[in-house]
Design an enzyme around this catalytic site. Sequence first.
Site, PDB file in Angstrom:
ATOM      1  N   SER A 177      -2.926   1.296   4.033  1.00 14.35           N
ATOM      2  CA  SER A 177      -2.245   2.017   2.844  1.00 14.35           C
ATOM      3  C   SER A 177      -2.547   3.433   3.242  1.00 14.35           C
ATOM      4  O   SER A 177      -3.460   3.780   3.532  1.00 14.35           O
ATOM      5  CB  SER A 177      -2.558   1.483   1.656  1.00 14.35           C
ATOM      6  OG  SER A 177      -2.154   2.537   0.665  1.00 14.35           O
ATOM      7  N   TYR A 192      -8.986  -0.328  -5.021  1.00 15.77           N
ATOM      8  CA  TYR A 192      -8.038  -0.433  -4.142  1.00 15.77           C
ATOM      9  C   TYR A 192      -8.107   0.588  -2.956  1.00 15.77           C
ATOM     10  O   TYR A 192      -8.058   0.120  -1.685  1.00 15.77           O
ATOM     11  CB  TYR A 192      -6.579  -0.219  -4.659  1.00 15.77           C
ATOM     12  CG  TYR A 192      -5.491  -0.308  -3.900  1.00 15.77           C
ATOM     13  CD1 TYR A 192      -4.985  -1.616  -3.429  1.00 15.77           C
ATOM     14  CD2 TYR A 192      -4.576   0.921  -3.389  1.00 15.77           C
ATOM     15  CE1 TYR A 192      -3.916  -1.910  -2.474  1.00 15.77           C
ATOM     16  CE2 TYR A 192      -3.744   0.623  -2.561  1.00 15.77           C
ATOM     17  CZ  TYR A 192      -3.464  -0.591  -1.991  1.00 15.77           C
ATOM     18  OH  TYR A 192      -1.977  -0.737  -1.273  1.00 15.77           O
TER      19      TYR A 192
END
Length: 271
Positions: free
Chosen positions: A163, A176
Amino acid sequence: MTTEHPGRVESTPMVVDHPDLRGKVAVITGAGRGMGARFAAALARRGVHVVGADLDLAQMEETAATLTAENADAEGAGQVVATAVDVRDRDAQQRVAELAVERFGRVDLWINNAGIFPEAPAADIPVSQIQATLAINVEGVLYGAQAAASVMAPGAAIVNMASVAAVRVRRGRAAYCSSKAAVAHLTECLAVEYGDLGIRVNAIAPGFVDTEMTRWVQDDPPALAKALDSIPLHRLGSPEEIVGPMLFLLSDSARYVTGHILAVDGGSRHV
């Protein structure tokens, strides 16, 4: 392309094709919904046999049935097989690899897509959240790669889902972000070691893409405006715009590409 509201762009399926993918066998974790289901659809449509593995077996079976029905009249479409997996379980991932070999004879492609997107201020992250995030987002990638490599031949390819959060801070997403940073570096480590086996390992690092995972920002106009200001292209990406780069990394077009983290983020990592 048609714009439904500021910042959200729907794109038609990409016309890109990679004939070399036809007849190959892919495993995709987290394929029951979201991007995993999009990857399964794109690969099957291009003649790749897909083993879709998901924690939610009922959802995975529904997705497999839907894709099979959609491709019923498509000449040369690949089969889609559903199975269950908890990516935190290394033995379970190994069983998925063995199922693929039993059903189709080999595994050529593996997409480590399963992941979670937890939220909490750094000071309040509970033990359960950080443990689950690292177990699913990082250990799940490692175990998937281990399972894949155990049955793959030289020329095979693994793609992990990282990501843009691996290099950009998102408030309230420390668990995350740190997990995706780990995925990015793990990808580089795997590429070096699995290169000895002739297996390529790369990752895709999406930015803001129009999926369920970004619904929180799309439903919050101020947050959406702030997000768009941080994207040089000033719009969210569409799922199809992740599919194209994924097909590239899996294909022979990228046969000399390994250890690369391909950002698909509209340029947001630079702002």
